[in-house]
Design an enzyme around this catalytic site. Structure first.
Site, short mmCIF file in Angstrom:
data_model
loop_
_atom_site.label_atom_id
_atom_site.label_comp_id
_atom_site.label_asym_id
_atom_site.label_seq_id
_atom_site.Cartn_x
_atom_site.Cartn_y
_atom_site.Cartn_z
N GLU A 200 -2.92 1.76 7.41
CA GLU A 200 -4.07 2.31 8.11
C GLU A 200 -4.33 1.35 9.27
O GLU A 200 -4.48 0.15 9.02
CB GLU A 200 -5.26 2.27 7.15
CG GLU A 200 -6.12 3.47 7.14
CD GLU A 200 -7.26 3.28 6.16
OE1 GLU A 200 -8.39 3.45 6.58
OE2 GLU A 200 -7.01 2.96 4.98
N ARG B 56 0.52 -5.11 -6.69
CA ARG B 56 0.25 -5.71 -5.40
C ARG B 56 0.43 -7.21 -5.49
O ARG B 56 0.45 -7.78 -6.58
CB ARG B 56 -1.14 -5.34 -4.89
CG ARG B 56 -2.29 -5.77 -5.76
CD ARG B 56 -3.61 -5.21 -5.27
NE ARG B 56 -4.05 -5.84 -4.05
CZ ARG B 56 -4.33 -5.18 -2.92
NH1 ARG B 56 -4.21 -3.86 -2.87
NH2 ARG B 56 -4.75 -5.81 -1.84
N LYS C 158 -8.35 -6.75 3.81
CA LYS C 158 -8.60 -6.71 5.25
C LYS C 158 -10.08 -6.94 5.55
O LYS C 158 -10.42 -7.62 6.51
CB LYS C 158 -8.18 -5.36 5.81
CG LYS C 158 -6.70 -5.25 6.11
CD LYS C 158 -6.41 -3.93 6.79
CE LYS C 158 -5.37 -3.14 6.02
NZ LYS C 158 -5.31 -1.74 6.36
P1 ATP Z 1 -6.58 -3.80 2.28
O1 ATP Z 1 -7.04 -3.56 0.87
O2 ATP Z 1 -6.27 -5.21 2.62
O3 ATP Z 1 -7.43 -3.12 3.30
P2 ATP Z 1 -4.88 -1.56 2.25
O4 ATP Z 1 -4.16 -1.25 1.01
O5 ATP Z 1 -6.09 -0.75 2.54
O6 ATP Z 1 -5.14 -3.11 2.32
P3 ATP Z 1 -3.12 -0.22 4.03
O7 ATP Z 1 -3.03 -0.37 5.49
O8 ATP Z 1 -3.64 1.04 3.47
O9 ATP Z 1 -3.97 -1.46 3.52
O10 ATP Z 1 -1.75 -0.63 3.32
C1 ATP Z 1 -0.47 -0.27 3.74
C2 ATP Z 1 0.45 -0.49 2.58
O11 ATP Z 1 0.46 -1.86 2.17
C3 ATP Z 1 0.03 0.32 1.36
O12 ATP Z 1 1.16 0.97 0.84
C4 ATP Z 1 -0.52 -0.70 0.42
O13 ATP Z 1 -0.33 -0.32 -0.91
C5 ATP Z 1 0.29 -1.95 0.78
N1 ATP Z 1 -0.43 -3.16 0.42
C6 ATP Z 1 -1.67 -3.53 0.81
N2 ATP Z 1 -2.03 -4.69 0.24
C7 ATP Z 1 -0.99 -5.09 -0.53
C8 ATP Z 1 -0.73 -6.22 -1.39
N3 ATP Z 1 -1.63 -7.19 -1.57
N4 ATP Z 1 0.47 -6.28 -2.01
C9 ATP Z 1 1.40 -5.33 -1.83
N5 ATP Z 1 1.22 -4.25 -1.05
C10 ATP Z 1 0.04 -4.12 -0.40
MG MG Z 2 -5.74 1.38 2.30
#
Ligand code: ATP
Ligand code: MG
Length: 607
Positions: A72, A307, A317
């Site tokens: 995102e 994760r 984030k």
């Molecule tokens: P945040 O919780 O930091 O905002 P998010 O999951 O909302 O992270 P996205 O931009 O939606 O961020 O994530 C893109 C991809 O990265 C998704 O497939 C998500 O599952 C993966 N991802 C995010 N954080 C992690 C993590 N700590 N370990 C492994 N994969 C991750």
């Molecule tokens: Mg997300």
């Protein structure tokens, strides 16, 4: 909570030798099984994402598998995303597939082109190409809004969706909970024709934001709450960065995501464990849309992995944004940040991050990875590649009192050392040149007036070698009125220069690092330490701001040898005995060197 050393690693225990055979994991097994069975062998690919009819016109898909990384664009990527990137791009690479970079930009409010660009840079920097061609345009989920709308109309007509006008609160109450089945909405029995009419009115802006939603019609008594008629479209008058004001209804993430995957002919949709409960809806939706011939068959399948949780690090984030906006760090690229831009500025290499992702492995159970695992990967990468150089971080002047007599007044003697102790086979190390004269800088800790037991460096009467220079004998020190050492005094032993026949004529127990006063250059050196003192700064809802390390940055003025002063931004070095340092990509300038501590020579984490 304990901090076990990485428990879920197939390869942690192995030596520093490069891993030629990649350890298997459950995702690799699934892919290998699908390839063997030919699960996706009949798929066609029309060259661009699209519906069933579009792909039917295409070729048999040249990509054996398709994975995707769907960020995102609402923040900078962090080390957790790096894990996901390495998994998705790495599996596609290893199995003759293609990985898609797709911006999941279905939420109109939060996206920003600054983030879009930073994500593109980060994926590229990590060493990956997307969508099957170098520099291909990333896909954008918002390009699929038309199809998503059409699919919603199809669901309505097939009796699989309805417009619900309950208030948000009524919907919440009627959804039930783990122990209580949900209650059907009074709007659930509307006819398809009626639903279609109202849904079109929603699209045409005839209803207020939040006044109604479109819901999938599944099962209000399902044990999985996500299957109790989830909302799939909402009314939201917001300007979208791609589609502007074309839409006032937007799809919900859980509806949009499976469709994005299917339009792109993704085979293996890999996500983190928190989406496990969404999988039944993912499958339900794609079954409905493939049976209606809207989407190509077979549909993608979702698989979840754990994760990344890294000790002393925050990977949210929102929380990282708080550190930036509250000025706890200098920006998203502060070298203490676990963002990819931060790691890069700190001196991390793509190779180190890829090794890390492989070493921690892929599992289905959450665990904590020790920060030292990440540091170890960087050390391993730089050990063989980084040029050596001498830098004095806490300088005191050493005067060779007999220099003018034995070497000639004002004489500067050229010295040299190899930049790489172990150059790649068949090559010779580059050579560093520097000079020695009457005065040199040494580390303050290399002189003791009264040496502690076992001390082998400078104290009156002891001889040491100035590395790459001469053997010297300490004679004492000058002090100021308060008793602080202002200068260390020694005499040079002639004919003992390193690399000359006389070098071994005098035996010494220690060689110390130094930099000549004549050619040493002042450099700003930023000594970084962990950003948090707590290994789990935000676990259990803790306020992570409270465990910020007040000493996570110490700036010193060091004196470095000329080869270091000539560094280009991003060049990495081993400052002998001190650790690995990188010329700061932003602030380092010719004539004004600035270095960041990337990682120490040894693992000092938690010690
Ligand atoms: P945040 O919780 O930091 O905002 P998010 O999951 O909302 O992270 P996205 O931009 O939606 O961020 O994530 C893109 C991809 O990265 C998704 O497939 C998500 O599952 C993966 N991802 C995010 N954080 C992690 C993590 N700590 N370990 C492994 N994969 C991750
Ligand atoms: Mg997300």
């Amino acid at each position: 909570m304990s901090t076990p050393s990485p428990a879920n690693t197939a390869a942690t225990a192995t030596s520093a030798a490069p891993e030629t055979v990649k350890p298997s994991n459950f995702l690799r097994q699934i892919i290998e099984h699908d390839l063997e069975k030919g699960t996706y062998a009949t798929r066609r690919w029309a060259g661009t994402p699209g519906d069933a009819a579009h792909h039917a016109q295409g070729e048999p898909d040249p990509a054996k598998i398709r994975t995707r990384f769907p960020p995102e664009p609402n923040g900078y990527l962090h080390v957790g995303h790096a894990k996901s990137i390495c998994i998705n791009f790495g599996l596609a690479r290893d199995y003759g597939g293609v990985c898609h970079l797709r911006f999941d930009d279905t939420n109109p409010e939060k996206e920003d082109t600054e983030y879009v660009n930073s994500i593109i840079d980060a994926v590229k920097w990590l060493g990956f190409d997307w969508n099957g061609a170098p520099d291909a345009a990333p896909y954008q989920a918002s390009d699929y809004f038309d199809f998503m709308y059409r699919a919603a109309e199809y669901l309505i007509e097939a009796g699989h969706a309805y417009v619900d006008e309950q208030t948000a609160e009524q919907m919440r109450v009627n959804r039930g909970d783990f122990s209580k089945p949900g209650v059907d909405s009074p709007f659930r029995s509307r006819t398809p024709a009626e639903n279609l009419r109202i849904f079109r009115e929603m699209k045409d802006g005839q209803h207020e934001d939040g006044s109604m939603v479109l819901r999938a019609k599944i099962d209000m008594a399902s044990p999985n709450i996500n299957m109790r008629d989830p909302a799939i479209y909402r009314i939201r008058r917001a300007t979208h960065h791609n589609t502007g004001d074309t839409w006032c209804i937007y799809p919900m993430y859980t509806y949009a995501h499976p469709i994005e995957d299917a339009l792109e002919q993704i085979t293996h949709s890999l996500c983190t464990l928190e989406f496990e409960d969404q999988r039944p809806f993912y499958d339900w939706l794609l079954e409905r849309l493939t049976e209606g011939n809207l989407l190509a068959s077979p549909p993608p399948r979702q698989y979840e992995f754990a994760r990344l949780n890294l000790t002393y690090v925050i990977t949210s984030k929102r929380k990282l944004a708080q550190l930036v906006y509250d000025h706890k760090v200098s920006g998203w690229d502060d070298p203490r940040m676990p963002t990819i831009v931060g790691l890069r500025r700190r001196g991390y290499t793509p190779a180190a991050i890829q090794t890390f992702a492989e070493r921690i492995g892929v599992t289905k159970s959450d665990s904590w990875i020790d920060y030292s695992t990440l540091e170890g990967c960087l050390r391993e990468d730089l050990e063989l590649k980084a040029h050596r150089g001498m830098a004095v971080l806490n300088p005191v002047k050493l005067v060779l009192t007999n220099w003018d007599d034995v070497m000639g007044a004002g004489h500067l003697e050229p010295c040299s050392l190899p930049a790489l102790p172990h150059p790649p086979e068949g090559t010779e190390s580059p050579v560093r040149h520097f000079t020695i004269g009457k005065e040199v800088w040494i580390e303050r800790e290399d002189f003791e007036e009264v040496p502690p037991k076992g001390y082998k460096r400078l104290f009156p009467g002891n001889k040491v070698r100035l590395k790459g220079g001469y053997v010297i004998e300490c004679t004492g020190a000058n002090k100021d009125a308060d008793g602080n050492i202002t200068e260390v005094l020694a005499t040079v032993v002639p004919d003992t220069k390193s690399g000359t026949p006389g070098a071994d004529s005098v035996k010494v127990k220690a060689a110390i690092t130094w930099v000549g006063v004549a050619d040493g250059v002042n450099a700003e050196v930023r000594m970084y330490d962990r950003l948090f003192l707590d290994a789990h700064p935000d676990a259990g809802g803790k306020d992570f701001i409270e465990s910020l390390n007040p000493n996570s940055l110490k700036v010193v003025t060091a004196i470095v040898e000329p080869s270091l002063a000539n560094a280009q931004p991003d060049d990495k070095f081993q400052f002998e005995r001190h650790g690995y340092f990188v010329a700061d990509r932003i602030d380092h300038k010719a004539g004004k060197p600035v270095f960041n501590l990337a990682v120490g020579l040894k693992d000092s984490w938690g010690k």
